[in-house]
Scaffold this active site. Structure first.
Site, PDB file in Angstrom:
ATOM      1  N   ALA A  35       0.864  -1.182   0.000  1.00 23.29           N
ATOM      2  CA  ALA A  35       0.000   0.000   0.000  1.00 23.29           C
ATOM      3  C   ALA A  35       0.897   1.228   0.000  1.00 23.29           C
ATOM      4  O   ALA A  35       2.034   1.177   0.474  1.00 23.29           O
ATOM      5  CB  ALA A  35      -0.867  -0.016   1.243  1.00 23.29           C
ATOM      6  N   GLY A  65       0.649  -5.066   0.634  1.00 23.78           N
ATOM      7  CA  GLY A  65      -0.486  -5.131  -0.292  1.00 23.78           C
ATOM      8  C   GLY A  65      -0.125  -5.770  -1.622  1.00 23.78           C
ATOM      9  O   GLY A  65      -1.002  -6.301  -2.316  1.00 23.78           O
ATOM     10  N   GLU A  80       4.393  -5.462   7.360  1.00 22.46           N
ATOM     11  CA  GLU A  80       3.632  -4.410   8.029  1.00 22.46           C
ATOM     12  C   GLU A  80       4.041  -4.180   9.485  1.00 22.46           C
ATOM     13  O   GLU A  80       3.957  -3.056   9.983  1.00 22.46           O
ATOM     14  CB  GLU A  80       2.119  -4.718   7.971  1.00 22.46           C
ATOM     15  CG  GLU A  80       1.484  -4.485   6.611  1.00 22.46           C
ATOM     16  CD  GLU A  80       1.563  -5.681   5.666  1.00 22.46           C
ATOM     17  OE1 GLU A  80       2.330  -6.632   5.968  1.00 22.46           O
ATOM     18  OE2 GLU A  80       0.859  -5.684   4.647  1.00 22.46           O
ATOM     19  N   GLU A 101      -0.437  -9.346  -0.971  1.00 20.34           N
ATOM     20  CA  GLU A 101      -1.884  -9.609  -0.839  1.00 20.34           C
ATOM     21  C   GLU A 101      -2.573  -9.613  -2.206  1.00 20.34           C
ATOM     22  O   GLU A 101      -3.464 -10.426  -2.459  1.00 20.34           O
ATOM     23  CB  GLU A 101      -2.510  -8.561   0.084  1.00 20.34           C
ATOM     24  CG  GLU A 101      -2.056  -8.734   1.526  1.00 20.34           C
ATOM     25  CD  GLU A 101      -2.477  -7.575   2.416  1.00 20.34           C
ATOM     26  OE1 GLU A 101      -2.048  -6.422   2.145  1.00 20.34           O
ATOM     27  OE2 GLU A 101      -3.232  -7.807   3.364  1.00 20.34           O
TER      28      GLU A 101
HETATM   29  N1  COA Z   1       4.546   3.216  -0.356  1.00 21.48           N
HETATM   30  C1  COA Z   1       4.954   4.400  -0.828  1.00 21.48           C
HETATM   31  N2  COA Z   1       6.122   4.600  -1.446  1.00 21.48           N
HETATM   32  C2  COA Z   1       6.906   3.524  -1.599  1.00 21.48           C
HETATM   33  C3  COA Z   1       6.553   2.251  -1.136  1.00 21.48           C
HETATM   34  C4  COA Z   1       5.307   2.115  -0.486  1.00 21.48           C
HETATM   35  N3  COA Z   1       4.872   0.939  -0.016  1.00 21.48           N
HETATM   36  N4  COA Z   1       7.557   1.396  -1.413  1.00 21.48           N
HETATM   37  C5  COA Z   1       8.503   2.105  -2.048  1.00 21.48           C
HETATM   38  N5  COA Z   1       8.112   3.388  -2.164  1.00 21.48           N
HETATM   39  C6  COA Z   1       8.843   4.506  -2.779  1.00 21.48           C
HETATM   40  C7  COA Z   1       9.980   5.004  -1.905  1.00 21.48           C
HETATM   41  O1  COA Z   1       9.491   5.896  -0.916  1.00 21.48           O
HETATM   42  C8  COA Z   1      10.847   5.674  -2.931  1.00 21.48           C
HETATM   43  O2  COA Z   1      10.266   6.916  -3.250  1.00 21.48           O
HETATM   44  P1  COA Z   1      11.226   8.234  -3.447  1.00 21.48           P
HETATM   45  O3  COA Z   1      12.159   7.879  -4.576  1.00 21.48           O
HETATM   46  O4  COA Z   1      10.259   9.323  -3.798  1.00 21.48           O
HETATM   47  O5  COA Z   1      11.938   8.413  -2.156  1.00 21.48           O
HETATM   48  C9  COA Z   1      10.702   4.779  -4.136  1.00 21.48           C
HETATM   49  O6  COA Z   1       9.479   4.052  -3.953  1.00 21.48           O
HETATM   50  C10 COA Z   1      11.826   3.780  -4.289  1.00 21.48           C
HETATM   51  O7  COA Z   1      11.902   3.030  -3.077  1.00 21.48           O
HETATM   52  P2  COA Z   1      13.265   2.826  -2.273  1.00 21.48           P
HETATM   53  O8  COA Z   1      12.906   2.469  -0.866  1.00 21.48           O
HETATM   54  O9  COA Z   1      14.170   4.002  -2.476  1.00 21.48           O
HETATM   55  O10 COA Z   1      13.874   1.565  -3.060  1.00 21.48           O
HETATM   56  P3  COA Z   1      14.833   0.426  -2.485  1.00 21.48           P
HETATM   57  O11 COA Z   1      15.252  -0.376  -3.663  1.00 21.48           O
HETATM   58  O12 COA Z   1      15.876   0.993  -1.605  1.00 21.48           O
HETATM   59  O13 COA Z   1      13.871  -0.495  -1.545  1.00 21.48           O
HETATM   60  C11 COA Z   1      11.856  -1.683  -0.982  1.00 21.48           C
HETATM   61  C12 COA Z   1      12.781  -1.193  -2.093  1.00 21.48           C
HETATM   62  C13 COA Z   1      10.627  -2.302  -1.647  1.00 21.48           C
HETATM   63  C14 COA Z   1      12.570  -2.750  -0.125  1.00 21.48           C
HETATM   64  C15 COA Z   1      11.469  -0.504  -0.063  1.00 21.48           C
HETATM   65  O14 COA Z   1      10.970   0.541  -0.887  1.00 21.48           O
HETATM   66  C16 COA Z   1      10.412  -0.834   0.954  1.00 21.48           C
HETATM   67  O15 COA Z   1      10.691  -1.434   1.963  1.00 21.48           O
HETATM   68  N6  COA Z   1       9.146  -0.398   0.692  1.00 21.48           N
HETATM   69  C17 COA Z   1       8.055  -0.518   1.634  1.00 21.48           C
HETATM   70  C18 COA Z   1       7.580  -1.945   1.760  1.00 21.48           C
HETATM   71  C19 COA Z   1       6.473  -2.051   2.788  1.00 21.48           C
HETATM   72  O16 COA Z   1       6.647  -1.816   3.962  1.00 21.48           O
HETATM   73  N7  COA Z   1       5.285  -2.418   2.307  1.00 21.48           N
HETATM   74  C20 COA Z   1       4.128  -2.575   3.128  1.00 21.48           C
HETATM   75  C21 COA Z   1       3.324  -1.334   3.129  1.00 21.48           C
HETATM   76  S1  COA Z   1       1.912  -1.455   4.204  1.00 21.48           S
END
Ligand code: COA
Length: 259
Positions: free
Chosen positions: A66, A111, A134, A114
């Site tokens: 999400a 999500g 989460e 999911e």
């Molecule tokens: N919601 C909003 N933005 C998200 C996102 C999410 N779930 N996942 C990634 N992004 C955004 C980051 O904020 C970043 O945005 P920016 O460039 O404007 O700062 C962009 O996507 C790239 O992500 P980044 O974290 O820089 O890439 P990474 O390769 O270092 O890491 C992930 C990738 C997927 C491991 C990491 O983004 C992450 O942990 N995301 C969240 C996962 C999560 O907790 N999901 C459950 C949500 S309830």
């Protein structure tokens, strides 16, 4: 219909939907949910669509969850409404009478995992990573993750993944039954299409009957055996059942029309 957050391509009865926010790891914001809800209606009504692939844009993510940036202003009631909406839309995917398959091409987190689990089955590229992280955010899944993960991989492993936020790779996901096949990133869509090309030669109403009966296993309000009996009976009233059995007896390939 056009969708601001989705790319679509219809080829030989297979609609490929690409969630297209690669700069945000294809995170599910309000607009993506609106588009997904609308495209399910289109899938249900468009006879040219026989089956569907859902994948993510770019090479890094299927869907990384999400959109966390939309969580900042939510209170308890907003969060409940968000979970209800997410669960409703994912249930529409799960209950769609046409096959919907996830081609998981990178991170499928929160999500995203999911969404993949709401699809009828999953393929993953070998760079894919699955998880429900989460608890890292002080949250729990809200779009059916606590339920479908248990259904797919069992209570013990699901609980471990949910409460540890550990990610698993594509091969472990396959060992656990979360995905059916692991491919290279380059061949993921091609391999998914190969399976759907086979499925698309089968009788559409029989496919819908199988999906409904399988889903009833997880629906405590219905008896799955009764659903199977009813769908078995319904199949006998279809033109395609007559065509399928006649074609077998005449030693020829059936021509199903979906009627
Ligand atoms: N919601 C909003 N933005 C998200 C996102 C999410 N779930 N996942 C990634 N992004 C955004 C980051 O904020 C970043 O945005 P920016 O460039 O404007 O700062 C962009 O996507 C790239 O992500 P980044 O974290 O820089 O890439 P990474 O390769 O270092 O890491 C992930 C990738 C997927 C491991 C990491 O983004 C992450 O942990 N995301 C969240 C996962 C999560 O907790 N999901 C459950 C949500 S309830």
């Amino acid at each position: 219909m056009t969708y601001s957050t989705l790319l679509t391509a219809l080829d030989n009865g297979i609609l490929t939907i690409t969630i297209n926010r690669p700069d945000k790891m294809n995170a599910l914001n309000k607009d993506v949910f609106t588009d997904l809800n609308n495209i399910i209606t289109e899938i249900e009504s468009n006879e040219a669509v026989k089956s569907v692939i859902i994948t993510g844009a770019g090479s890094k993510a299927f869907v990384a969850g999400a959109d966390i940036s939309e969580f900042e202003t939510l209170d308890k009631n907003d969060a409940i409404a968000l979970a209800v909406r997410g669960q409703d839309i994912f249930a529409r995917i799960e209950n769609c009478p046409k096959p919907i398959v996830a081609a998981v091409n990178g991170f499928a987190l929160g999500g995203g995992c999911e969404l993949a689990m709401a699809c009828h089955f999953r393929l993953a590229s070998d760079n894919a990573k699955f998880g429900q992280p989460e608890v890292n955010l002080g949250l729990i899944p809200g779009y059916g993750g606590t339920q479908r993960l248990v259904h797919l991989i069992g209570k013990g492993k699901a609980t471990e993944l949910l409460i540890s936020a550990q990610l698993i790779d594509a091969n472990e996901a396959k060992q656990l039954g979360l995905v059916n096949y692991v491919t290279t990133p380059e061949t993921l869509l091609e391999e998914t299409r190969k399976i759907l090309d086979i499925i698309n030669t089968k009788a559409p109403l029989a496919i819908a009957g199988c999906i409904k009966a399988v889903n009833s296993v997880y629906n405590e309000t219905v008896d799955g055996y009764e659903v199977e009996i009813s769908e078995f009976g319904n199949a006998f009233a279809t033109h395609d059942m007559k065509e399928g059995t006649t074609a077998f007896l005449e030693k020829r390939k059936p021509k199903f029309t979906g009627g």
